[in-house]
Design a protein around this motif. Structure first.
Motif: not given
Length: 294
Positions: A188, A209, A273
């Protein structure tokens, strides 16, 4: 369409190694070691963006404060000056959540105050950020990325110890911990960096995240991935108090919250992400299982 050329430092580090592995077919990568190169002799020809990952990472053991400032500030300053003088248009600096200082149980965003008091790692990174922003102009755009704890294949430090602990069959005292900590799966983080490079974005960006995670959920996901029973219990208050006295930093990491609101970053970059927390932890656990089977 011609590939962008990205000048990369810190290729031997955790993020650098994974970055090269993930994007070797996406960009033309020019890698350099700032420890062994003379900055005056570096060729910046045809470079579209610099991704500056090199630095002195936070150490649990005590080291001289000046080392952080020599590497994270002075070296970054000299490197950026050479890059700007050579006409490089875009400089991406990977900083750290540590620049905010100790903001326990607060939700941080791009505008939160930065007060890394008595933390030479955070102070040195913040000083580098401020210098880079001071030399930015229309021909030299600067992007600053502040990641929290990064996890994934190849992880080291406290998380590798957490994986080792999760692999034991012992009961663990991590039940019903309702803290909220923002972490970022390495893939990510890489996708966020790529988005910044592709759009030649400038400003301060927070990596994270899609959602924060608690210590209880983290160890549960790890044990699930390892095929273990959850087997958790609540640590008695007396032992928790003793741990806080003996290991205050560890206690803060296990029980405290440190959450970032990344919505502004994601909106400004039109970014989401791509991987969930569960997917990221599974990839990390699968890597760990391969290591212990070797």
């Amino acid at each position: 369409m011609n590939k962008k050329t990205v000048f990369l430092t810190g290729t031997s580090g955790f993020v650098g190694q994974q970055y090269i592995s993930c994007i070797r077919n996406k960009y033309i990568i020019k890698a350099v070691s700032l420890r062994t190169s003379n900055l005056k002799n570096i060729a910046f020809d045809q470079v579209d963006s610099i991704l500056h990952l090199a630095g002195k990472a936070h150490q649990m053991q005590k080291i001289e404060d000046q080392i952080y400032f020599d590497v994270n500030y002075e070296l970054t300053k000299q490197f950026a000056d050479e890059a700007k003088a050579a006409g490089v248009p875009h400089f991406v600096f990977v900083s750290t959540i540590k620049v905010f200082g100790e903001h326990q149980n607060a939700i941080l965003n791009e505008d939160s105050s930065c007060e890394p008091l008595n933390d030479p790692y955070g102070e040195s990174k913040l000083k580098a950020e401020q210098y880079l922003q001071s030399i930015e102009d229309e021909n030299f755009k600067v992007a600053i990325v502040r990641p929290p704890l990064v996890y994934g294949p190849g992880v080291k430090g406290n998380l590798i110890r957490f994986l080792e602990l999760g692999n034991k069959d012992w009961p663990l005292p991590f039940a019903r911990i309702n803290n909220r900590r923002t972490m970022v799966f390495i893939d990510n983080l890489i996708e966020l960096i790529n988005r910044i490079i592709e759009t030649r974005a400038s400003g301060v960006f927070l990596a994270g995240d899609r959602e924060p995670i608690s210590t209880t959920r983290l160890i549960s996901e790890i044990r699930k991935g390892l095929g273990k029973k959850e087997n958790l219990f609540v640590m008695p208050d007396l032992f928790k108090w003793l741990l806080g006295k003996l290991k205050p930093e560890l206690t803060t990491r296990l029980y405290g919250s440190l959450e970032m609101d990344t919505s502004k970053t994601n909106e400004n970059l039109n970014f989401l992400p791509p991987y969930s927390v569960e997917e990221g932890i599974k990839v990390m656990v699968d890597w760990y299982k391969q290591q212990i089977q070797k």
